[in-house]
Write an enzyme that holds these catalytic residues in place. Structure first.
Site, PDB file in Angstrom:
ATOM      1  N   PRO C 349      22.101  34.638 -11.076  1.00 58.72           N
ATOM      2  CA  PRO C 349      21.925  34.283 -12.481  1.00 58.72           C
ATOM      3  C   PRO C 349      20.446  34.344 -12.865  1.00 58.72           C
ATOM      4  CG  PRO C 349      22.433  32.341 -11.166  1.00 58.72           C
ATOM      5  CD  PRO C 349      22.495  33.500 -10.233  1.00 58.72           C
ATOM      6  N   ASP C 524      15.772  33.738 -10.084  1.00 60.55           N
ATOM      7  CA  ASP C 524      17.155  33.540  -9.677  1.00 60.55           C
ATOM      8  C   ASP C 524      17.459  32.041  -9.772  1.00 60.55           C
ATOM      9  OD1 ASP C 524      19.540  33.208  -8.336  1.00 60.55           O
ATOM     10  OD2 ASP C 524      19.047  34.636  -6.738  1.00 60.55           O
ATOM     11  N   HIS C 525      18.275  31.649 -10.738  1.00 60.28           N
ATOM     12  CA  HIS C 525      18.478  30.227 -11.004  1.00 60.28           C
ATOM     13  C   HIS C 525      19.247  29.525  -9.893  1.00 60.28           C
ATOM     14  CE1 HIS C 525      17.859  26.816 -13.404  1.00 60.28           C
ATOM     15  NE2 HIS C 525      18.047  27.341 -14.615  1.00 60.28           N
ATOM     16  N   ARG C 526      19.827  30.269  -8.988  1.00 54.24           N
ATOM     17  CA  ARG C 526      20.501  29.611  -7.871  1.00 54.24           C
ATOM     18  C   ARG C 526      19.491  28.797  -7.061  1.00 54.24           C
ATOM     19  NH1 ARG C 526      23.411  34.672  -5.101  1.00 54.24           N
ATOM     20  NH2 ARG C 526      21.330  35.449  -5.533  1.00 54.24           N
ATOM     21  N   VAL C 527      18.281  29.320  -6.951  1.00 59.73           N
ATOM     22  CA  VAL C 527      17.316  28.664  -6.066  1.00 59.73           C
ATOM     23  C   VAL C 527      15.993  28.339  -6.743  1.00 59.73           C
ATOM     24  CG1 VAL C 527      18.310  29.567  -3.954  1.00 59.73           C
ATOM     25  CG2 VAL C 527      16.618  30.927  -5.179  1.00 59.73           C
TER      26      VAL C 527
END
Lengths: 338, 323, 552
Positions: C349, C524-527
């Site tokens: 994302p 990367d909004h995951r991390v």
């Protein structure tokens, strides 16, 4: 295209520069001449420069821009340096370059170092013109070619042209340049004419010319020595010796690629230089090739340079001193046979 | 009479500059003994009235050239003391990016064409600045500061002659502190005085008390006005004393400590200024200015000590505009 | 003397570098009239016929059917019957073509052929300028001079001589120029002799001038070799000797080097921690001997060959309204790019944070660096790379890789900065290793080298795989701003637009003109969280605006 003498080429460059930029002024002794004289005709240019180089410029540009001074070299160069760092673009004339000795502080300690000492804040668009070269019996204090000394000074650029075409384009570039430039004029070339374009043009500093291309030997030479080397190259071409003449035109910046590539292509190098027997321009080029082009050499480098003496007066002595055509030819033959 | 012509603000401003020069030099004297400052330092303490008395008449467009003893001229002409201190400490963000140091501080933005490590180096450059002003007709002037030692140099004499010949808008100020390095002017200046000798070049020349701000201010005002209005060059010889040695580390054996104490007591330009303005300016206000000067210098030293040194890779930048 | 007319491979368009002789339309020795078509030639795009420029006899047919020749190569000669063979031979030789022995049996300058036995490039026989002194100048060293440099003004392009024994000019550097590229006299001559396009060489000389060394380095970087003058076969390099047991290398690299008699001291390492890898050894072999193992061919070079001629089609994705489409199969490289970017955009994302940095001070520092060092050609991008590396040290969360399978983020101690480079075949991201520890001039030199080799397709895999962060700069195209797709397994990418002069209010509200550089970070909004991305942007902006921090 028109035939122009070396003298006319230099004069044309100053006129070109003065027409394009009102901040260009000339400063020196007898640029016009006759100030304070008793001739009632005040429109006469009594000298127009000691060799007539500036003849006519006072008539065109007037007192404000062609500034005759007393014989006072320190003040001439110092004033020009001060004017340069405050917004003018002066061309100072030292007359004979030997006279740099009485004005050297203003070149060496002041103009050359302003920019560095002031952390890059100063800009000194100054040109100092001077006459170099032996060959007219002018003896010890009017014949030297001290461009080697200027070349070793960081902060100034040094131009040593060999013909009217180069002189005009390089002088205009020198005046437009924002760094201090020492411009060396060989006195035996003043009357030599070559084809020169009618309108103004500039030649970048640091780009060598190849007046002759050849495959057997490279001759690096400046000013009068370049003219002599071309003459020798043409003579030897008839014998099948193919000489490449490289005229660096400026000693600082120096076109290292232009020299190294030529030597790499021929494998042999002769350097002709009138500056000095020790720590001269020839030695600088020899060191360049020895350090960066050693494995391209097929034979030891030959230097054609004067003896370690002042320039003598009497003709046979002076001829013995000058690194002229016979010596150049002998050096080429020696290196080609080596 | 000069005193009454100056506003209170002008007086306070002049004192603020003199006070700042003194604080700056006294502090450098202390800092230098710590061994943190490379090279040579020449201090201006004792001569403050000359730089300030002259520069109060100048605009940023007017040019000055200075000497190896140049800190006072920089401050008087408006240089930022933090930039100066950074430079003297050899820091990257110094006025000259650590490439000039004390002897070559220049600040072209304020019209300061550089301290000069060559005795007598300034006047020829100054006449060049004057030539520019004359050619452009902008009414600006140029002032050189030279010492009694420099007054004997040939190129200074050449510059004076050229200035007369070309009628240039320039003022040659000779700060005669009595000593050229360790040799007295009594011995080294052959003429009866520097001003007397200068008259021989065909320009107006006066000798003034260089420890008295008002004397300098008046003479400089006249000379600068003459230059601005096309009247040509002038010379001012201003007599003074330097309170430190020729350079930091000079034992100053050419005078005794007692003699020095007496000079400081009798010829301190700041005390003289305070005496002359007694009844006009509030001594408490002047004391406050002194303490503010010290604070500014403290802050400049702290900033300089903390500041980054130049990157060695900058050794070969700033040599040419292009190469 | 009766006129002699040469037939040359023509240049039918900007992109035409070579042509194939497909048919001789007249026989050897036949009479031809002026304007008569005599030979057919095809380029990769066009086919056409060359006409006789004057009447005469077809005296030489140098071009062999089916052979490919560089533009300007002499492929035939027409002259009157009374012109002697010797005159024809002189003409051929003077033209720089490789003339064979007898009539009609000339070899021509076949691309890639290497048959000249003499070792001296024949192109060197071009007439030297022999006027008095003036040499040509205006803005550059070799704009034609009055009455000099006949070579530069000659209407015919001298045909490339055959490459000498060891010389190999890679296809991608071939071509000819219109004489506007500044070059030293010998560089110009060398390029003309070998049919090298100066426009494809990265210049390092004063004023952007191409030197012989520049040509040699570009040719070498592209996997070829070109000798010059007395300087063959090596180019001023000292032989590399000495004990190499202390050189860090992978075991396979060490064995491979030993097998091939290569000293590890002479190999440029690209591996992590400065280790010499197998690819480095293979690359070295390719450059020095021309015999690279199959795997030494970097992937980026594949597409050059895979990019076959486009084929016309009326089916597939074309429409059926009569507007014909052209089907262009994806190259291998393009397939990789497509797959990776699709995966990235689908799986991670993306969110974006945009800021601007005032770079006037940065620009003035750049000017100072470049003015002060004649070997420096620092670009704004180099400075952004240096600044980003410093900012990443301060915000290590962004200097990271994410492994979604293991659910682990690896933060790195140093910055291996990937820089997007556009090549003819697509995007590639060569890596400046340990960018946080390098001086700007070093980064600049490395970027020049990497970009040159990226374009030549000679990067080893280690040189473009495994970075910790990516910078993509489209400022040179003038875009106001853009955002980029993250290059997995990295977690963020910086998109740099063009600096724009804008009025901004100063402290007093008065407008001042500043140069503002648009910066957009995709993360990367995951991390990576918004605040972290913002922190990075603020650090980067701070460094760019106080550029001394880049050097701190």
């Amino acid at each position: 295209m028109t035939k122009m003498s070396f003298r006319e080429g230099i004069r044309a460059a100053m006129a070109d520069a003065m027409r394009e930029d009102p901040d260009v002024v000339l400063i020196g002794e007898d640029l016009r001449g006759g100030k304070g004289g008793i001739n009632p005709d005040k429109s006469i240019e009594a000298f127009g420069g000691v060799f007539g180089v500036t003849q006519g410029l006072w008539t065109e540009f007037g007192d404000d821009r062609v500034i005759d001074t007393p014989i006072t070299e320190s003040a001439i160069v110092g004033m020009a340096a001060g004017a340069a760092v405050t917004g003018l673009r002066p061309v100072a004339e030292l007359m004979f370059m030997d006279f740099f000795g009485v004005a050297y502080d203003m070149i060496y300690n002041q103009a050359a170092k302003f920019r560095y000492m002031f952390g890059g804040k100063a800009r000194t668009p100054l040109v100092v013109r001077g006459i170099i070269g032996a060959g007219v019996g002018a003896a010890g204090q009017h014949s030297n070619s001290p461009y080697n000394i200027f070349t070793s000074t960081a902060g100034i650029k040094v131009v040593v042209p060999s013909n009217a075409y180069d002189a005009r384009g390089l002088l205009l570039q020198s005046i437009r340049d924002d760094d201090p430039v020492l411009f060396c004029e060989h006195k035996t070339l003043y009357d030599v004419k070559v084809d020169v374009p009618e309108s103004a043009y500039a030649i970048p500093l640091g780009v060598a010319a190849y007046p002759r291309e050849g495959t057997d030997v490279t001759v690096v030479a400046l000013a009068k020595a370049a003219v002599d080397s071309i003459q020798v190259a043409d003579k030897l071409a008839a014998e099948g010796i193919s000489v490449e003449v490289v005229d660096p035109r400026t000693t600082s910046p120096l076109d290292e690629d232009g020299i190294l590539e030529s030597v790499a292509s021929t494998g042999r190098l002769v350097i002709v230089d009138e500056s000095a027997a020790r720590c001269g321009f020839a030695h600088d080029v020899a060191a360049l090739v020895a350090s960066k082009g050693f494995d391209t050499l097929k034979a030891p480098i030959q230097m054609v340079i004067p003896p370690h003496t002042p320039v003598p007066f009497s003709t046979p002595l002076e001829q013995a001193w000058i690194p002229g055509p016979e010596k150049i030819e002998a050096a080429i033959r020696a290196v080609v046979e080596a | 009479m000069e005193l009454s012509e100056l506003s209170k603000e002008q007086l306070l401003d002049a004192y603020r500059k003199m006070s700042e020069i003194r604080a700056f030099e006294d502090r450098l004297h202390k800092e230098n003994t710590g061994g943190d400052i490379p090279g040579f330092i020449h201090l201006y303490a004792g001569e403050e009235a000359i730089a300030v008395g002259v520069c109060e008449h100048l605009t940023p467009a007017d040019k000055i050239a200075s000497t190896h003893r140049g800190h006072g001229h920089c401050i008087a002409k408006g240089s930022d003391i933090e930039g100066m201190m950074l430079e003297i400490f050899g820091r990257k963000e110094g006025l000259c990016h650590g490439k000039g140091g004390s002897m070559h501080i220049a600040d072209l933005a304020t019209g300061m064409l550089g301290a000069n490590g060559i005795v007598g180096g300034g006047p020829p450059i100054t006449i060049g600045a004057a030539l520019t002003a004359k050619y452009k007709g902008d009414g600006n002037v140029a002032v050189s500061f030279t010492g009694d030692g420099g007054s004997n140099q040939g190129l200074v004499l050449e510059a004076m002659n050229m200035a007369v010949v070309l009628n240039l808008p320039v003022v040659f100020v000779f700060e005669n502190n009595g000593m050229g390095e360790a040799t007295g002017a009594e011995f080294a200046v052959g003429a009866p005085s520097i001003a007397k000798r200068a008259e021989g070049f065909g320009l107006p020349a006066v000798t003034v008390d260089g420890t008295d701000f008002f004397a300098v201010h008046e003479a400089a005002g006249e000379a600068i006005e003459r230059a601005r209005t096309g009247g040509g060059p002038s010379v001012i010889e201003a007599k003074c004393n330097r309170f430190y040695g020729h350079f930091e580390g000079d034992q100053a054996l050419y005078r005794t400590p007692e003699q020095l104490e007496e000079l400081k007591a009798k010829t301190d330009p700041l005390s003289i200024f305070r005496d002359r303005t007694d009844g006009v300016l509030d001594p408490a206000e002047l004391a406050l200015i002194d303490s503010e000067s010290e604070q500014r210098v403290d802050a400049a030293v702290a900033t300089a000590r903390a500041a980054a040194l130049p990157d060695p890779s900058d050794v070969d930048t700033d040599v040419y505009v292009s190469y | 003397m009766a006129p002699i007319y040469g037939l040359e491979i023509p240049k039918w368009g900007m992109t035409m570098d070579e042509g194939v002789v497909t048919e001789w339309l007249v026989g050897d020795g036949a009479e031809v009239t002026a304007g008569q078509p005599v030979v057919s030639v095809e380029s990769s795009k066009l086919a056409g016929e060359i006409e006789a420029q004057g009447a005469g006899v077809m005296r030489r047919q140098l071009g062999q059917l089916g052979e490919t020749y560089v533009v300007g190569t002499l492929i035939g000669v027409i002259a009157d019957a009374d012109v002697s063979d010797a005159e024809i031979d002189d003409f051929v030789t003077g033209h720089g073509a490789a003339a064979g022995g007898g009539s009609g049996s000339g070899g021509g300058a076949a691309v890639g052929a290497a048959t000249d036995s003499e070792g001296e490039p024949l192109g060197a026989t071009e007439t030297p300028a022999n006027t008095a002194a003036p040499q040509g100048d205006s803005a550059t060293s070799r704009t034609p001079a009055p009455a000099a440099t006949a070579a530069a003004t000659s209407p015919t392009v001298p045909a490339p001589a055959e490459d000498t024994g060891a010389d190999r000019i890679p296809e991608q550097l071939r071509g000819s120029d219109d004489g506007e590229i500044p070059a030293t006299p010998h560089a110009l001559k060398l390029a003309q002799e070998h049919g090298i396009a100066l426009s494809k060489i990265t210049p390092t000389g004063r004023g952007g001038r191409v030197s012989v060394r520049d040509i040699q380095e570009a040719v070498s970087a592209a996997g070829g070799q070109v000798s010059f003058g007395n300087d063959r076969p090596k180019v001023g390099r000292l032989p590399v000797t000495g004990d190499d047991s202390a050189v860090a290398a992978t075991p396979i690299a060490r064995r491979l080097a030993a097998e091939n008699g290569i000293n590890l001291n002479g190999i440029r390492p690209s591996g992590r921690g400065g280790r010499v890898t197998r690819e480095d050894v293979l690359g070295h072999l390719a450059r020095t001997t021309g015999s690279a193992g199959g795997t030494a061919q970097p992937v980026a070079q594949e597409p050059a060959r895979a990019a076959a001629a486009p084929s016309s089609s009326e089916s597939g994705t074309g429409n059926n309204t009569g507007n014909k489409g052209t089907q262009i199969p994806l190259t291998q490289m393009r397939k990789v790019i497509a797959g990776r970017l699709q995966e990235s955009y689908q799986q991670s994302p993306h969110f974006r944070v945009t800021t601007h940095a005032d770079i006037d001070e940065l620009l003035s520092i750049r000017k100072q660096i470049n003015a002060g060092r004649d070997d420096a050609r620092v670009t704004v991008n180099d400075l952004v790379v240096g600044a980003a590396a410093q900012a990443l040290l301060r915000v290590p969360e962004v200097n990271a890789q994410y492994d979604p399978a293991a659910q682990v983020v690896t933060q790195f101690e140093h910055v291996d900065l990937s820089v997007a480079v556009s090549t003819g075949e697509g995007l590639i991201t060569p890596i400046v290793r340990n960018a946080d520890q390098k001086k700007i001039t070093a980064i600049s030199a490395e970027m020049t080298d990497l970009a040159t080799r990226a374009k030549a397709g000679t990067l080893g895999p280690d040189e473009f795989q495994g970075g910790t962060f990516t910078v993509s700069n489209l400022g040179m195209f003038g875009v106001s701003h853009f955002d980029a797709i993250i290059n997995p397994p990295q977690v963020a990418i910086l998109a740099v637009g063009a600096g724009q002069r804008q009025f901004v209010p100063d402290d007093d509200g008065a407008p001042v003109a500043r140069t503002r550089l648009p910066l957009t970070l995709s993360a990367d909004h995951r991390v990576v969280d918004g605040a972290t991305a913002a922190r990075f942007c603020r650090e980067l902006q701070r460094i760019l605006e106080s550029p001394s921090l880049i050097f701190a």
